[in-house]
Design a protein around this motif. Structure first.
Motif: not given
Length: 295
Positions: A152-153, A158-160, A166-168
């Motif tokens: 994720a990071f 970034g947060w996008r 998260l959606l995956d």
């Protein structure tokens, strides 16, 4: 007539005057004990070896996939593909843990003690089943969380990027839950049929592995319809068929291929078959313990 010589000694026994816990607490205690048993917690070092070896393997695979993705910037294993790839480990985990949860109690004859408490006959197998389902979901889901944290990071978005990850992740966790529900239901039913752990473990492995050749036999039939329905014959391919139908692109490889099974338009039928398999296994499990309780 001789005088009585007996003496009554007060050694301090008193009636229990504290709170009497009910069904919910008993169920929770059985569930918690079952979950600890699944990972060998509170037991000897020997009992911890196999479950934690499996945990170590799935964590290493997840960490390796995350490291490769971080280095080359490509997804080598999606969250849903991770569950499929670890399915063979899930089989052996169930084969060892399910007998520990139920066969030991059957063999030692302690079930009448359980049922002498305010415990309905159905709560015992349901608590054990919930514990096994949770253990399997943690086995497949926790490494996916590790993959998520690592990816994720490091996407550079970034947060996008974290939101997209998260959606995956969420469908992958749901898919892990499907594996857990199907395998726990079938595995615990098989294990409950005997008090001998070796026989129970062999039965679980046989059900999951020996149904695979049936799928292979049906796959070589000349009918396309039979080929697409062949995966109904094994619990493993049944779950994978649902995954391919429901998740679609989440099982796609970076090169454009897909690991989804070719089930054609029979996805809804596979979903119904899974529901019937789980419901039938749970019903038979409950019937088994009604029989044990009345024996």
């Amino acid at each position: 007539m001789p005088e009585p010589t007996g003496v009554i000694h007060d050694i301090g026994y008193q009636r229990y005057a504290g709170p009497r816990l009910g069904r919910r607490q008993v169920f929770g205690a059985l569930y918690g004990h079952g979950l600890r048993t699944a990972f060998g917690l509170g037991r000897s070092a020997k009992a911890k070896i196999f479950p934690w070896l499996i945990v170590a393997i799935v964590v290493v695979v997840a960490a390796g996939a995350t490291a490769v993705r971080t280095q080359i910037g490509e997804v080598v294993l999606t969250y849903a593909q991770f569950a499929d790839a670890m399915s063979w480990l899930v089989i052996f985990f169930v084969a060892v843990v399910a007998p520990e949860l139920v066969s030991r109690d059957l063999r030692s004859g302690v079930l009448p003690l359980y049922f002498s408490r305010p415990l309905p006959r159905s709560d015992y197998p349901l608590a054990k089943l919930a514990a096994l389902m949770t253990a399997l979901w943690l086995l497949l889901g926790a490494p996916q969380l590790l993959m998520f944290v690592g990816a994720a990071f490091t996407t550079g978005k970034g947060w996008r990027g974290a939101w997209d990850e998260l959606l995956d992740l969420l469908p992958g966790l749901l898919y892990a839950g499907l594996w857990a529900v199907v395998f726990a239901s079938v595995g615990l039913l098989v294990a409950s049929l005997t008090g001998k752990r070796a026989f129970a473990a062999g039965g679980v492995v046989a059900v999951f592995l020996m149904t695979t050749p049936i799928v292979g036999t049906l796959q070589v039939m000349p009918s396309n319809t039979v080929n697409e329905l062949a995966f109904l014959a094994s619990p493993s391919t049944l779950v994978q068929g649902i995954g391919g139908w429901a998740l679609g692109d989440l099982l796609a490889s970076p090169g454009g291929g897909s690991t989804a099974l070719p089930i054609g338009g029979f996805g809804p039928l596979y979903a119904v078959a899974a529901v019937l398999l789980v419901a039938g296994s749970v019903a038979l499990l409950l019937a088994r313990y009604r029989k044990v309780a009345s024996a």
